[in-house]
Every structure is written in C-alpha cells, then in structure tokens.
Write an enzyme that holds these catalytic residues in place. Structure first.
Site, PDB file in Angstrom:
ATOM      1  N   GLU A 168      33.471  37.163  53.695  1.00  0.00           N
ATOM      2  CA  GLU A 168      33.718  36.130  52.682  1.00  0.00           C
ATOM      3  C   GLU A 168      34.662  35.026  53.172  1.00  0.00           C
ATOM      4  O   GLU A 168      35.742  34.818  52.613  1.00  0.00           O
ATOM      5  CB  GLU A 168      34.292  36.753  51.409  1.00  0.00           C
ATOM      6  CG  GLU A 168      33.411  37.831  50.807  1.00  0.00           C
ATOM      7  CD  GLU A 168      33.887  38.308  49.436  1.00  0.00           C
ATOM      8  OE1 GLU A 168      34.992  37.922  49.025  1.00  0.00           O
ATOM      9  OE2 GLU A 168      33.143  39.054  48.783  1.00  0.00           O
ATOM     10  N   GLU A 367      28.553  44.492  49.857  1.00  0.00           N
ATOM     11  CA  GLU A 367      29.516  44.867  48.809  1.00  0.00           C
ATOM     12  C   GLU A 367      28.871  44.618  47.460  1.00  0.00           C
ATOM     13  O   GLU A 367      28.205  43.605  47.254  1.00  0.00           O
ATOM     14  CB  GLU A 367      30.797  44.003  48.837  1.00  0.00           C
ATOM     15  CG  GLU A 367      31.812  44.389  49.852  1.00  0.00           C
ATOM     16  CD  GLU A 367      33.080  43.533  49.767  1.00  0.00           C
ATOM     17  OE1 GLU A 367      33.503  43.160  48.653  1.00  0.00           O
ATOM     18  OE2 GLU A 367      33.626  43.233  50.834  1.00  0.00           O
TER      19      GLU A 367
HETATM   20  C1  BG6 Z   1      35.438  41.064  47.648  1.00  0.00           C
HETATM   21  C2  BG6 Z   1      36.326  41.338  48.826  1.00  0.00           C
HETATM   22  O1  BG6 Z   1      35.617  39.748  47.298  1.00  0.00           O
HETATM   23  O2  BG6 Z   1      35.674  41.714  46.453  1.00  0.00           O
HETATM   24  C3  BG6 Z   1      37.202  42.571  48.692  1.00  0.00           C
HETATM   25  O3  BG6 Z   1      35.634  41.357  50.038  1.00  0.00           O
HETATM   26  C4  BG6 Z   1      37.680  42.718  47.271  1.00  0.00           C
HETATM   27  O4  BG6 Z   1      38.234  42.478  49.621  1.00  0.00           O
HETATM   28  C5  BG6 Z   1      36.465  42.874  46.362  1.00  0.00           C
HETATM   29  O5  BG6 Z   1      38.601  43.749  47.108  1.00  0.00           O
HETATM   30  C6  BG6 Z   1      36.789  43.109  44.902  1.00  0.00           C
HETATM   31  O6  BG6 Z   1      37.557  42.072  44.371  1.00  0.00           O
HETATM   32  P1  BG6 Z   1      39.004  42.295  43.819  1.00  0.00           P
HETATM   33  O7  BG6 Z   1      39.625  40.962  43.764  1.00  0.00           O
HETATM   34  O8  BG6 Z   1      38.852  42.911  42.465  1.00  0.00           O
HETATM   35  O9  BG6 Z   1      39.687  43.197  44.781  1.00  0.00           O
END
Ligand code: BG6
Length: 462
Positions: A168, A367
């Site tokens: 990202e 993810e």
């Molecule tokens: C993604 C990232 O944007 O989302 C992670 O690659 C992140 O590092 C995940 O933890 C979830 O988002 P957040 O802000 O709730 O941790």
C-alpha cells in the site's frame, strides 16, 4: 464432499502481516529506529490507549509457536515483511547479523512446515535516519532502498520466491503528506506527489535489481489497496468525480506498476494545478521496463463518491478532495468499529478490472479482513465466536470465486491477519486475527474462524 465453492488446485490460503505490527522487540536484536518508534516517543497520545510499537505481538520471540499454529489452520502461504531498520539499522550500510539470523530462522521454519513465505520489503516503516534526510521526498532514499532490497534478494532469494516491493505505497503518501495520520505529519500535496513518484522509482529500481539475480521461479510484485470508486449516480458530474478519485487513489500506483506508465489524465490534472513532481529523463524507461509480475490486492472497503457540493476554498491547500466529495450511500453495510463500509462485490469488480484493463496480471487477495473492538464479549467456552468474521470472509470468497470462474487470474486469499496485531494509530483497538492475543501473557487462542478456515483450506473450498 460436495462443495459449493471449489477453488483452483494450489490456491494460496494464508494470511498477511507486517514487521512493525507483530515482531515487537523494537529495541532488541540490534534494530535501528523507524518512524513509528520515533513518533510514539514524541507523541504517544496519537496512539489508541497510548500503546506503541515496542512489544506488539512478540513474533520475534514466538515465531516458532506461531508458525505451528499457521500450519494447524491449513496455511500454505504466509506474508511477512522485513523491517528495513532491523536489517540495516540507519537504513544504509552494514547489515545486522542478528536480523539476518532472525529472518533466516523464520523463513526456514515456514518452509519446514510447507508454508511458502511471501516477503514484502516495505510496510510503512521508514528508518528514522532516512526520514530525517527527507524520506521518500529525497530521491537518494530510492537508491538506499534499492540497495536494501538487493541485500534481501542476496540473503534470502535462494528460498523466497515471491517478493513484494511495497505494501500500500499510497498510504504513507496520504498519511504522511496529506491527511496527518502518519509521521512526518506534513500537509502538502506537491510533496505528496513527489513522495509517491519516488516510491515508484524505488519500486522499479528494486525490480530491476531483482531481475539481475535470475532467481529460479522468482516473482516480484507490489501490493496495492485497490479501493474501487463508485459514483453516486450516472450523472456526468458524479462520474467525473469518481473517475478523478480513481486516478488519484488507484491508478496513481496501479498504472505505473502494471502498465509501466502514469495515466495521462492524472498528469494533466497535476500539471494544471502546478503539482507535477521532479522527474529524470530515463525514468520513463525505468518504469516501462520494470513492471510487476504479480499483484497483491488489499481490499477492505469501497469508496463512494459524488460531485462536490461546494467549490473548494481556493486559499486551502490543494487536495485530491478538491474534485469529489465522499458519498454516504443510504443503507450501506458498515463495520462500525473501523468505520469502513463492507461491500463484498468490490473484490469481484477489482478482479474484472484487472482482467479487462491490466492484462489479467497474476494476482491474489493479499489482505481482506474485519477489525472488531472488544471481541472478548463474544467468548464462549474460552474462544471468541466470531461468526461475523466467518460471514465476512465467506461473502468475499464467493465473489472472488465468481471472478475466477469468469477467467480472472486470482491465485489466493490472505486474511488480515493471522493473529491480533498492532494497527498503527489504532494500536490494539480493533482485532483482526484468526487467533486472539492476550496482551499481558502473549497467549494465542484460536477464534471460531480459525477452525473454520482450517476446513476451508483442507477442502480447498466450502
Ligand atoms: C492495511 C494495512 O491497510 O490495513 C495494514 O496494510 C493494516 O497494515 C490493515 O493494519 C488494517 O487497517 P487498520 O488501520 O485497522 O490497522
């Protein structure tokens, strides 16, 4: 057993994580400081309940046990990131032998358990010394990154076959240079554009270096958070708004990474507003010749947009948001803890877009996941009954399955995350894991979804 949704043989079942979010041991093993260590020292109040990155989920010490748990729930792949400031404290120069030993141990342990490591080189964690030199705003940092990447290929390339330059990359641009949720907390679009551009140059330089190693079966790619932009309506003003949001937030990285060039429309908008970055003559060739082999797609939420209600204040700093407003669709399904809309079909739309407009590049869901607060309230017989997470995964998988049936080149699904981990400013507020983590004892306990995914992975479908 008859399955409604059977995935192609060899489908990648696993999960993802990043160094800063799980390793802990921030001051151990010779690690240098990165921007998160520093920001937490200077402004702990920015982090949920003042919890910082020093210990996180203790993977540095518990990796063996964690890898056993991954095996138990049927992972055949797992994404981790290497911490640049652990491997090369200060970002440039000597490699830290303790870090080499740690990452070797992790990689070897994964392989011994038939779990293929997917290794990402940068997950928001700029070494502090390099940030002090301007971070991605300074082109020399792209060269330092290339040298770091080269060390990683040299050290681990005999065993790691899937590499990713960035996770990202737009997030540090947004967080650090536009919207004040990452260090260095600058609000300056022109710098943001320069930072984004140098990140892509760093990516291309790393890909170029990777190719010179001729790693057998090796592939290199990038992981992008592709957040489709859905217009409120088909009114041309709404369509224009969503097209511009897409240019800024998706195509700014997707086009150069996969097609090797920036969209002309984006260049035109930036030129018109005096925001173009400094470039070098040979950059175009560098980008064109070093496109990704493999694309990781992170998908959590859609972006709904509409034409602006009001003209932007001409005296305010230039922002991508000068061209659109966010649109709150009535009746949208929300993950209220994270404040993100849940729209499962988005995953299908992304994959179809990749098929139709990006040469059907090999990809996977790198993810996807659901962060929920206070999950202890769902404990029964000692385990969190996270049926909401199972539903969330299932509904996304159904759409992914449909995309694959229609010819999309999607090879796997990784949940965010294997276990609860530290989430940047949100720290441990929202929990994402298949395993819960007790922060006092560091004990891992499977949630209902851990048992469920084991069956899914075992049957290669559900
Ligand atoms: C993604 C990232 O944007 O989302 C992670 O690659 C992140 O590092 C995940 O933890 C979830 O988002 P957040 O802000 O709730 O941790």
């Amino acid at each position: 057993m008859s399955l409604n949704y059977k995935f192609p043989d060899g489908f990648w079942w696993g999960s993802a994580t990043s160094a800063t979010q799980i390793e802990g041991a921030a001051d151990e093993g010779g690690k240098g400081k990165n921007i998160w260590d520093y920001w937490y020292q200077t402004e702990p109040n920015r982090f949920f309940e003042n919890v910082g990155p020093e210990t996180t989920s203790n993977f540095y010490h518990q990796y063996k046990e964690d890898i056993q748990l991954m095996k138990e729930i049927g992972h055949n792949t797992f994404r981790l990131s290497i911490s640049w400031s652990r491997l090369i404290p200060g970002g440039r120069g000597e490699v830290n032998p303790e870090a080499v030993a740690f990452y070797n141990n992790v990689i070897n342990e994964l392989l011994a358990n038939d779990i293929e490591p997917f290794v990402n080189l940068f997950h928001f964690d700029m070494p502090l010394e390099l940030q002090e030199k301007g971070g991605w705003g300074n082109r020399d940092v792209a060269d330092a990154y290339r040298d770091y990447a080269k060390e990683c290929f040299r050290l681990f390339g005999d065993r790691v076959k899937k590499w990713f330059t960035f996770n990202e990359p737009i997030v540090p641009v947004e967080g650090g240079y536009l919207y004040d949720f990452h260090y260095p907390n600058v609000v300056d679009a022109k710098r943001a554009v320069q930072v984004a551009y140098h990140t892509m140059i760093a990516h291309a330089k790393a890909v170029e270096s990777f190719r010179s190693f001729n790693i057998e079966d090796g592939k290199i790619g990038i992981i992008l958070n592709l957040t489709p932009s859905y217009p409120r309506s088909n009114n041309p003003a709404d369509l224009r708004a969503s097209n511009i949001a897409d240019l800024f937030f998706n195509r700014s990285f997707l086009d150069p990474a996969v097609l090797g060039e920036y969209p002309q429309e984006l260049i035109d908008i930036l030129r018109e507003h005096g925001q173009l970055p400094f470039t070098k003559e040979k950059d175009k060739d560098l980008l064109k010749e070093n496109t990704a082999d493999l694309l990781g797609v992170n998908y959590y939420q859609p972006r709904r947009v509409k034409a602006k209600e009001h003209l932007p204040n001409p005296y305010s700093p230039f922002m991508p948001d000068w061209f659109f407003d966010n649109y709150e669709m009535p009746g949208r399904k929300m993950n209220k803890y994270r404040g993100w809309e849940i729209y499962e079909k988005g995953i299908y739309d992304i994959m179809i877009n990749l098929k139709e407009n990006y040469g059907n590049i090999e990809s996977f869901v790198s993810e996807n996941g659901m962060g929920v607060q206070n999950e202890e309230r769902f404990i029964e017989n000692g385990e969190i009954q996270d049926d909401y997470r199972i539903d969330f995964i299932k509904e996304h998988l159904k759409w992914l399955h449909k995309a694959i049936e229609e010819g999309c080149n999607a090879k796997g699904y990784h949940l965010w995350a294997f276990m609860d981990n530290w989430s940047w400013m949100n720290a441990y507020k929202n929990r994402y894991g298949f395993f819960s983590v007790d922060l006092k004892t560091q004990k891992r306990t499977p949630k209902k979804s851990a048992h469920w995914i084991r069956t899914v992975s075992g049957h290669n479908g559900f």
